[in-house]
Design an enzyme around this catalytic site. Structure first.
Site, PDB file in Angstrom:
ATOM      1  N   THR A 165     -28.482  81.940 -35.995  1.00  0.00           N
ATOM      2  CA  THR A 165     -29.298  80.730 -35.955  1.00  0.00           C
ATOM      3  C   THR A 165     -28.935  79.883 -37.162  1.00  0.00           C
ATOM      4  OG1 THR A 165     -31.089  81.825 -34.787  1.00  0.00           O
ATOM      5  CG2 THR A 165     -31.646  79.822 -36.008  1.00  0.00           C
ATOM      6  N   LYS A 177     -32.035  76.292 -29.674  1.00  0.00           N
ATOM      7  CA  LYS A 177     -32.685  77.370 -30.425  1.00  0.00           C
ATOM      8  C   LYS A 177     -33.697  76.787 -31.404  1.00  0.00           C
ATOM      9  CE  LYS A 177     -33.571  81.439 -32.218  1.00  0.00           C
ATOM     10  NZ  LYS A 177     -32.804  82.401 -32.971  1.00  0.00           N
TER      11      LYS A 177
END
Lengths: 449, 449
Positions: free
Chosen positions: A101, A184
């Protein structure tokens, strides 16, 4: 059989990466792993993997490289920096899946570095493929994956994305490199707020004098439910906040990506920013390495120490209704911040919704009001085109206000709940007076269009 | 000489009340005091006052009663409740000055109780007269007083209001009973935010590694200046936060009046609500009885304990500019919340401005942007009519964003600064695209009209 499958390099064998890499081993791939932490590498070898001592050694001759380190800084270090970096060692035409991420801005800068004429590697195929689902689903090969890349890169890596994801939870995100990370990121708007709303709600329940186990069960059966509440609340109620499933520093990192990228885009994130300040406070108290569910301590520590206080709710039923109203208000506003931000980023909102309700960001409120919010931001000028399934906004505000009133009487902090109430009030203040009574999804308009 | 002045009953001899009552004694009035705390009464007698053992005894035969207890609950207790209450014992036509900081709703309910046909005392003259200025100015007879009442009540009590106030700081507030309390309340929007912004700025300066004494001096010479910063920062920097001039619980009480009355009016208070949650946290940590400047602890406690962090500002000059930008952003938004709330309540905005810049709510930003904000809310549909002395809003936002970015790198909580940035972003998001670049006062529009 294994010999028919391509060799994979896997960089970063932390809680998530170890599970993902080991799953690939179990599926018959020859996987060469690298991690800076020696004992993890030994454990990976014991699980059937191969070990490399540098990123370059791991990727040499491999047509596929999965990178699952913790941060953008770490990704840059293993992929580019120094004599042992992975990129220069990859064979021509290899694929790099960045599953960490990271900010959209980082993965886009990585793409630019690859495309750079002199120093770059324009032959490589980069995939921006962050994942969600936790260590169990990583090891099970049933993650949610949101992948953005060129068609060629997706085509080349689809089998690998499929190996690591649930068949229903592999999302190819339109928009190329950066779009996966943006997807995300907007999901993490929900995660950041709903991890903390679990602590806030249980802290409030403690101030109200409720039996916390019973309160948690009642919340899970209510419209205040969220995936995070179901998963975090048992650990919040454990005296030692065990097991440590995800540390405060991890969600703080993702929260920082959201607020920093939002500032870069000039987009307001009042909910996530409020959550971030509480996370900073938790880290400053020394709770950074503890499970994120342990932040309930910041909320209930004052109980019995704030002088004589008296609420007005007397029965457990009344008190529980206040806890549920608090969560509904927060989740309404986290849904609004998620969808408005996704709209600003140009993401496919229907895909955002489908991904989020089936992942860790899911909540009963998102399910109830998400479609109306999406309709409202798509038709920025007009009213919602779809069904208006949500409650009347005034009703949600009124119930949330009851919770905020009671928390004030008890001198209990509710950072997110009071923020949500003010946001709904701002939404009502900016509503054209000619509009009929708004349904609750209309709060999405407060973020602008 | 004393015999020519009327006798005064004075109920509530705390830090403020003792100074006010003693000042009246020194001016030659015969003052009969009451307080539940015996030693205070003895001290009052030693200062030349007379002591009563009940409120009723204090007021019997007195044409003037000043009530300076701490809360609405206490006011109700001494004025109405029980056999020793003051109101039934007052002679016909007497005046009651309620100088405590109470909600508008309370003093209006008191007026209704007095007017009630059977149980009331419609002959009494009530004055809603909260004060500001601290214990020193109370004892000096130079308080700011904001008084709302009927003309007859103001006429009867003007001499007494004048005795207790600075000649330039006695404000007769149009609107009758409740208007004085509303005026005090909107002033306290500034107080609540600026007391905490002092702690937030000094905590941020600590994370930046600045010499705090030098930083405080530089702030006082900058556009980040506020009355509260000048008065609180020396105590924030004292190792023991001494002297205790005003406890956390006191500003928390006033903060609660603001947010509760705002909720009652359906008005959003994102700045003050954010401050309130931090005050709750401070009280929950056991700091309630400490000086409010001690809340800097909540901000700097994490320094050195949040893992490896690195900011980008290197020189003291750059770091100081970030601290000033933080304060400017916060004070811009506290000014906006104050003026927008005052407008909603129907107060005279020019009077609000004059009162606030000359009282504890003053700040350099309020002076710079207040007139433009007032012009904007008076002409809700159009642009500001007056001079646009403030910076361009984009510039304030950009500088504030620099501070929020740096605080994030340092993992330093800045509850008010991040809230202010999001509010300015919301203001920009809702600005009609046809409008020319907004000056900073335009942020006032985010609260609605």
């Amino acid at each position: 059989m294994a010999s028919s499958k391509p060799e994979i390099a896997f960089i970063g064998l932390g809680a998530m990466g170890f599970g993902m890499a080991t799953h690939l081993v179990n599926q018959g791939y020859k996987v060469t792993g690298f991690d800076v932490w020696g004992p993890t590498l030994e454990r990976f070898v014991a699980a059937g993997g191969l070990a490399a001592t540098t990123p370059a050694e791991a990727v040499r001759g491999k047509d596929y490289c999965v990178c699952m380190v913790a941060t953008a800084q770490q990704a840059q270090a293993v992929l580019w920096d120094g004599e042992h970096a992975a990129v220069p060692a990859l064979p021509r035409g290899a694929a790099v899946l960045l599953c960490s991420t990271v900010p959209c801005s980082y993965v886009q800068s990585l793409e630019q570095q690859l495309l750079d004429g002199r120093e770059g590697r324009p032959d490589l195929l980069l995939v921006d493929a962050p994942v969600s689902g936790g260590a169990y689903r990583a090891a099970d090969g049933t993650l949610s994956i949101m992948a953005g890349a060129t068609d060629a890169a997706i085509e080349k890596t689809r089998f690998l994305l499929q190996e690591m994801s649930d068949p229903a939870k592999l999302y190819i995100v339109a928009g190329g490199i950066g779009a996966g990370s943006n997807m995300k990121m907007v999901h993490q708007v929900l995660a950041a707020n709903q991890i903390l709303s679990t602590s806030e709600a249980l802290g409030f329940a403690a101030h109200l004098g409720l039996d916390l186990k019973k309160a948690a069960d009642a919340v899970i059966a209510s419209q205040g439910k969220s995936w995070m509440f179901e998963h975090r609340s048992p650990r919040s109620l454990d005296p030692n906040f065990q097991p440590i499933a995800s540390a405060v520093t991890i969600i703080l990192k993702d929260t920082g990506i959201i607020t920093a990228e939002a500032r870069r885009a000039g987009f307001p994130t009042p909910m996530t920013s409020a959550a971030e300040q509480v996370y900073f406070t938790g880290v400053g108290r020394g709770y950074g390495a503890d499970d994120d569910s342990s932040l309930v301590r910041l909320y209930w520590e004052g109980k019995g120490k704030v002088g004589p206080v008296a609420g007005t709710a007397t029965t457990d039923e009344e008190k529980l209704a206040l806890v549920v109203a608090l969560l509904k208000g927060i989740h309404l506003c986290s849904a609004g911040e998620c969808i408005a931000f996704a709209s600003r980023l140009g993401l496919d909102l229907d895909q955002v919704f489908e991904l989020c309700i089936n992942a860790a960001g899911g909540s009963a409120m998102l399910e109830a009001v998400g479609p109306e919010m999406i309709s409202l931001v798509k038709n920025a000028g007009g009213a919602a085109a779809g069904t208006q399934a949500g409650d009347n906004l005034e009703k949600v505000v009124s119930e949330l206000q009851g919770a905020v009133d009671e928390a004030q009487r008890l001198k209990a902090p509710i950072f997110l709940g009071s923020q949500a109430l003010n946001l709904t009030r701002l939404a009502l203040a900016h509503r054209p007076t000619t509009t009929p009574a708004a349904t609750s999804g209309a709060v999405v308009k407060v973020w602008g269009s």
